[in-house]
Design an enzyme around this catalytic site. Structure first.
Site, PDB file in Angstrom:
ATOM      1  N   LYS A 111       0.819  -1.222   0.000  1.00 41.88           N
ATOM      2  CA  LYS A 111       0.000   0.000   0.000  1.00 41.88           C
ATOM      3  C   LYS A 111       0.843   1.258   0.000  1.00 41.88           C
ATOM      4  CE  LYS A 111      -4.451  -1.651   1.409  1.00 41.88           C
ATOM      5  NZ  LYS A 111      -5.573  -1.580   2.335  1.00 41.88           N
ATOM      6  N   LYS A 191      -4.790 -11.330  -6.096  1.00 44.09           N
ATOM      7  CA  LYS A 191      -5.872 -11.587  -5.151  1.00 44.09           C
ATOM      8  C   LYS A 191      -7.043 -10.666  -5.502  1.00 44.09           C
ATOM      9  CE  LYS A 191      -5.919  -9.179  -1.350  1.00 44.09           C
ATOM     10  NZ  LYS A 191      -5.848  -8.518  -0.081  1.00 44.09           N
ATOM     11  N   LYS A 194     -10.962  -4.781  -4.303  1.00 42.57           N
ATOM     12  CA  LYS A 194     -11.635  -3.629  -4.905  1.00 42.57           C
ATOM     13  C   LYS A 194     -10.595  -2.721  -5.550  1.00 42.57           C
ATOM     14  CE  LYS A 194     -15.214  -0.818  -5.326  1.00 42.57           C
ATOM     15  NZ  LYS A 194     -15.151   0.480  -4.693  1.00 42.57           N
TER      16      LYS A 194
END
Ligand code: TYM
Length: 323
Positions: A111, A191, A194
């Protein structure tokens, strides 16, 4: 009954990965544990988000979970920011969390790379807040998908560090993996999530479902209809295993390996079965979206009973620490 805790981010509609990796398992565990489920809005602010959409997303996360089968009569459902003790305990636990461990977390690395311009301390200490979420309720069992296992392992270590200093106050939490802990996205490479935009949400209409499945990646050896394929190499087959009957699995396996059916027909069966799973959830969601008071009451009741437990733990923790 042992206490079970798990959480989900309000990051838009819930997808098949969340459902099979976590929620379907949560539903099976209702009644077997003292269950608490949390919509983790404080975790969701660690990446850029739209403030005007936040309340809607929190509401929808609650509706999605209840529609998917999380019965509020059998568990507590609440919003993280409605119980301030989560962040209070997170600060304390941050003093027992090693920086080296935090910087090794896969999610942090991914991230902070993905949101380079916004790589912040919240993203870094995300697992500490996650530990506090569980520890504030003395949660022992944490049902999650595979991607969260690393965070629960770290939670155990943080709790252990705290207990070593102040006595056995917080239980070390254990992850409980769903039988399908890692659902791949429609791209077949990552994976389902969203943020990768490779997801099937739990509320797709039949047309939307087909629009996503039709171009989805299959076994690359099946270039032409007459080329046989290998279900073990096909992401669509991994989806079939989630929703198709034994007979259909047999039919698809035979058809694929002998080139008896094409990917189009295989996907049609899959689409029908996903649709059968999704339709009742979508119908329930449609009703609940109009019943605002009911949903807000569930969240208020959940927060109220959670605050009581959280206060008791905080008192115990502070006393043990000489605060
Ligand atoms: P979140 O919101 O990313 O995901 C919620 C749950 O869904 C699972 N999941 C998946 N499982 C299998 N395959 C996938 N493709 C997939 N995508 C998501 C996740 O493993 C998770 O169980 N940090 C957590 C939320 C959280 C939490 C907690 C969880 C905050 N505090 C305390 C447990 C305990 C998260 O971001 O989940």
């Amino acid at each position: 009954m042992k206490r079970l805790f798990s959480g989900i981010q309000p990051s838009g509609t819930i997808h098949i990965g969340n459902y099979f990796g976590a929620i379907s398992n949560w539903i099976k565990l209702l009644g077997k544990y003292d269950c608490i489920f949390c919509i983790v809005d404080y975790h969701a602010i660690t990446i850029p988000y739209d403030k005007d959409m936040m309340q809607q997303r929190i509401f929808e996360a609650a509706v999605d979970n209840i529609s998917a089968g999380l019965d509020p009569e059998k568990c507590k459902i609440f919003v993280q920011s409605h119980v301030p003790e989560h962040t209070e305990l997170a600060w304390i636990l941050s003093c027992f969390s090693r920086m080296g461990e935090l910087s090794r977390m896969t999610q942090f690395k991914q991230k902070s790379e993905q949101h380079k311009a916004h790589a912040n301390c919240g993203l870094y200490t995300y697992p500490v807040l996650q530990t506090a979420d569980i520890a504030i309720y003395k949660g022992e069992v944490v049902p999650v998908g595979e991607d969260q296992v690393q965070h629960i392992e770290l939670a155990r270590e943080i709790v252990r560090n705290f207990n070593t200093a102040f006595g056995d106050i917080l239980p070390e939490p254990a992850e409980l993996l769903s039988p399908t802990p890692r659902i791949m996205g429609l791209d077949g490479d990552n994976k389902m999530s969203k943020s990768m935009n490779n997801h099937i949400s739990l509320t797709e209409t039949d047309e939307e479902l087909w629009k996503k499945l039709a171009p989805a990646k299959t076994d690359t050896n099946r270039q032409r209809l007459k080329d046989p394929g290998d279900p073990a190499k096909c992401n669509m087959f991994s989806y079939h295993k989630l929703v198709s009957s034994d007979d259909e699995l047999k039919q698809v396996t035979e058809g694929c390996t002998t080139a008896g059916i094409g990917c189009f027909d295989c996907k049609k069966i899959l689409c029908k079965n996903f649709s059968e799973l999704i339709r009742p959830i979508r119908d329930k969601k449609e009703k609940l979206m109009k019943d605002r008071d009911y949903v807000l009451n569930v969240l208020n009741d959940g927060a109220e009973s959670c605050r009581k437990i959280a206060k008791e733990t905080m008192n115990e923790v502070k006393k043990a620490m000489g605060l």
